[in-house]
Design a protein around this motif. Structure first.
Motif, PDB file in Angstrom:
ATOM      1  N   ALA A  80      29.232  65.488  51.842  1.00 34.72           N
ATOM      2  CA  ALA A  80      30.159  64.737  52.681  1.00 34.72           C
ATOM      3  C   ALA A  80      30.481  63.433  51.978  1.00 34.72           C
ATOM      4  N   PHE A  81      31.645  63.369  51.370  1.00 34.30           N
ATOM      5  CA  PHE A  81      32.033  62.215  50.562  1.00 34.30           C
ATOM      6  C   PHE A  81      33.300  61.613  51.147  1.00 34.30           C
ATOM      7  N   GLN A  82      33.249  60.311  51.453  1.00 36.62           N
ATOM      8  CA  GLN A  82      34.403  59.596  51.978  1.00 36.62           C
ATOM      9  C   GLN A  82      35.120  58.923  50.821  1.00 36.62           C
ATOM     10  N   ALA A  83      36.221  59.537  50.380  1.00 32.38           N
ATOM     11  CA  ALA A  83      36.957  58.970  49.252  1.00 32.38           C
ATOM     12  C   ALA A  83      37.596  57.644  49.647  1.00 32.38           C
ATOM     13  N   SER A  84      37.759  56.768  48.659  1.00 35.89           N
ATOM     14  CA  SER A  84      38.461  55.522  48.917  1.00 35.89           C
ATOM     15  C   SER A  84      39.940  55.831  49.145  1.00 35.89           C
ATOM     16  N   LEU A  85      40.656  54.863  49.705  1.00 32.88           N
ATOM     17  CA  LEU A  85      42.048  55.102  50.063  1.00 32.88           C
ATOM     18  C   LEU A  85      42.904  55.452  48.856  1.00 32.88           C
ATOM     19  N   LEU A  86      42.572  54.885  47.705  1.00 32.93           N
ATOM     20  CA  LEU A  86      43.383  55.116  46.509  1.00 32.93           C
ATOM     21  C   LEU A  86      42.739  56.093  45.539  1.00 32.93           C
ATOM     22  N   GLY A  87      41.440  56.324  45.681  1.00 39.56           N
ATOM     23  CA  GLY A  87      40.703  57.026  44.643  1.00 39.56           C
ATOM     24  C   GLY A  87      41.207  58.415  44.336  1.00 39.56           C
ATOM     25  N   LEU A  88      41.662  59.155  45.347  1.00 42.50           N
ATOM     26  CA  LEU A  88      42.126  60.516  45.098  1.00 42.50           C
ATOM     27  C   LEU A  88      43.598  60.554  44.724  1.00 42.50           C
ATOM     28  N   ASP A  89      44.317  59.458  44.941  1.00 44.76           N
ATOM     29  CA  ASP A  89      45.735  59.406  44.587  1.00 44.76           C
ATOM     30  C   ASP A  89      45.956  58.897  43.169  1.00 44.76           C
ATOM     31  N   GLU A  90      45.012  58.137  42.650  1.00 52.15           N
ATOM     32  CA  GLU A  90      45.153  57.589  41.307  1.00 52.15           C
ATOM     33  C   GLU A  90      45.011  58.693  40.267  1.00 52.15           C
ATOM     34  N   GLU A  91      45.752  58.545  39.184  1.00 50.92           N
ATOM     35  CA  GLU A  91      45.598  59.461  38.060  1.00 50.92           C
ATOM     36  C   GLU A  91      44.280  59.168  37.347  1.00 50.92           C
ATOM     37  N   LEU A  92      43.574  60.222  36.969  1.00 53.38           N
ATOM     38  CA  LEU A  92      42.295  60.058  36.291  1.00 53.38           C
ATOM     39  C   LEU A  92      42.532  59.494  34.896  1.00 53.38           C
ATOM     40  N   GLY A  93      41.914  58.381  34.596  1.00 61.44           N
ATOM     41  CA  GLY A  93      42.106  57.758  33.293  1.00 61.44           C
ATOM     42  C   GLY A  93      41.202  56.556  33.113  1.00 61.44           C
ATOM     43  N   LEU A  94      41.249  55.970  31.920  1.00 58.16           N
ATOM     44  CA  LEU A  94      40.408  54.839  31.561  1.00 58.16           C
ATOM     45  C   LEU A  94      41.263  53.613  31.303  1.00 58.16           C
ATOM     46  N   GLY A  95      40.824  52.483  31.799  1.00 62.01           N
ATOM     47  CA  GLY A  95      41.489  51.232  31.498  1.00 62.01           C
ATOM     48  C   GLY A  95      41.024  50.687  30.155  1.00 62.01           C
ATOM     49  N   PRO A  96      41.577  49.545  29.749  1.00 62.91           N
ATOM     50  CA  PRO A  96      41.140  48.930  28.494  1.00 62.91           C
ATOM     51  C   PRO A  96      39.747  48.334  28.646  1.00 62.91           C
ATOM     52  N   LEU A  97      39.095  48.133  27.522  1.00 61.12           N
ATOM     53  CA  LEU A  97      37.843  47.383  27.490  1.00 61.12           C
ATOM     54  C   LEU A  97      38.187  45.993  26.943  1.00 61.12           C
ATOM     55  N   GLY A  98      37.846  45.710  25.721  1.00 59.58           N
ATOM     56  CA  GLY A  98      38.289  44.442  25.134  1.00 59.58           C
ATOM     57  C   GLY A  98      37.926  43.259  26.010  1.00 59.58           C
ATOM     58  N   GLY A  99      38.928  42.424  26.267  1.00 58.68           N
ATOM     59  CA  GLY A  99      38.699  41.194  27.014  1.00 58.68           C
ATOM     60  C   GLY A  99      38.420  41.389  28.483  1.00 58.68           C
ATOM     61  N   SER A 100      38.571  42.610  28.998  1.00 58.08           N
ATOM     62  CA  SER A 100      38.299  42.852  30.418  1.00 58.08           C
ATOM     63  C   SER A 100      36.811  43.015  30.705  1.00 58.08           C
ATOM     64  N   VAL A 101      35.982  43.087  29.666  1.00 56.95           N
ATOM     65  CA  VAL A 101      34.538  43.245  29.828  1.00 56.95           C
ATOM     66  C   VAL A 101      33.893  41.865  29.953  1.00 56.95           C
ATOM     67  N   ARG A 102      33.051  41.696  30.977  1.00 54.49           N
ATOM     68  CA  ARG A 102      32.386  40.403  31.210  1.00 54.49           C
ATOM     69  C   ARG A 102      30.911  40.523  30.839  1.00 54.49           C
ATOM     70  N   ARG A 103      30.473  39.738  29.865  1.00 55.35           N
ATOM     71  CA  ARG A 103      29.083  39.796  29.408  1.00 55.35           C
ATOM     72  C   ARG A 103      28.264  38.680  30.049  1.00 55.35           C
ATOM     73  N   THR A 104      27.055  39.053  30.480  1.00 59.12           N
ATOM     74  CA  THR A 104      26.081  38.098  31.005  1.00 59.12           C
ATOM     75  C   THR A 104      24.826  38.182  30.150  1.00 59.12           C
ATOM     76  N   HIS A 105      24.434  37.058  29.554  1.00 59.36           N
ATOM     77  CA  HIS A 105      23.220  37.021  28.746  1.00 59.36           C
ATOM     78  C   HIS A 105      22.027  36.775  29.664  1.00 59.36           C
ATOM     79  N   LEU A 106      21.029  37.628  29.532  1.00 61.91           N
ATOM     80  CA  LEU A 106      19.800  37.531  30.300  1.00 61.91           C
ATOM     81  C   LEU A 106      18.703  36.939  29.425  1.00 61.91           C
ATOM     82  N   ALA A 107      17.504  36.825  29.964  1.00 65.00           N
ATOM     83  CA  ALA A 107      16.381  36.298  29.185  1.00 65.00           C
ATOM     84  C   ALA A 107      15.879  37.335  28.192  1.00 65.00           C
ATOM     85  N   HIS A 108      15.152  36.875  27.206  1.00 64.62           N
ATOM     86  CA  HIS A 108      14.414  37.722  26.258  1.00 64.62           C
ATOM     87  C   HIS A 108      15.331  38.558  25.362  1.00 64.62           C
TER      88      HIS A 108
END
Length: 212
Positions: free
Chosen positions: A7-35
């Motif tokens: 029983a899966f409740q799809a999001s309002l847009l999730g089943l209407d969107e075309e399956l695909g990948l967005g860009p990475l590059g500058g859209s990726v946010r890095r967080t530096h942790l300890a160690h």
């Protein structure tokens, strides 16, 4: 075990969107942790994620496993499927995702992502305890594990190995998280059980050779 019907409740847009990948590059946010650890986040990297959830739930030969804990065997509280280096993946978009991850991280990682593991969390009773991917090279070397989540969001918690305050990220509907540097051996991560209503989620883990 064959494909699952859940029983899966799809999001309002999730089943209407075309399956695909967005860009990475500058859209990726890095967080530096300890160690020497870090995490990258790219919310909504995979569009049409609900469609992929339904495909994977139906076609992956999910496996229920039992593992020894102290003096008895217990059910693993999630379904699993591991794809080795030479196995065809269950959907072409996963091949596309691996190529995109290799293109973005290859120079920093120094090698390609080779294997793909899938975990199916059917509801809030399914979980994974605190751990690092330290079987193989991950216990001694810096590496990366990239995870794409589809289905309903569940919290991924991270904390320093040995204890300490945890970091929480709600991941689902095509979100990408990459754990890098020393993260697997100096930090732990978990998907906790929850008594709150929780729909099903599938995580797709991309790893280099010799990391589990």
């Amino acid at each position: 075990m064959g494909g699952m019907r859940v029983a899966f409740q799809a999001s309002l847009l999730g089943l209407d969107e075309e399956l695909g990948l967005g860009p990475l590059g500058g859209s990726v946010r890095r967080t530096h942790l300890a160690h020497g650890a870090w995490i990258d986040l790219r919310p909504g990297w995979l569009s049409g994620a609900d469609t992929l959830f339904e495909r994977l739930a139906a076609v992956v030969p999910w496996q229920a496993e039992r593992r020894r804990m102290y003096d008895r065997f217990v059910d693993v509280p999630r379904l699993l499927r591991f794809y080795g280096e030479d196995e065809p993946l269950p959907d072409p978009i996963l091949d596309d995702a691996r190529r995109a991850l290799d293109a973005h991280y290859g120079a920093e990682l120094g090698e390609p992502f080779r294997t793909v593991g899938l975990c199916f969390y059917r509801d809030g009773r399914d979980s994974v305890a605190w751990h690092g991917d330290t079987i193989g090279r991950g216990g001694a070397e810096d590496t990366m594990v990239a995870i794409v989540s589809v289905g309903d969001p569940r919290p991924l918690l991270l904390r320093p190995r040995g204890g300490g305050p945890s970091i929480r990220h709600e991941l689902g509907h095509g979100d990408l998280i990459v754990m890098g540097g020393s993260c697997q051996r100096t930090w732990e991560h978990a998907i906790p059980k929850t008594a709150r209503p929780a729909g099903p989620r599938i995580s797709v883990q991309f790893r280099p050779r010799g990391v589990r």
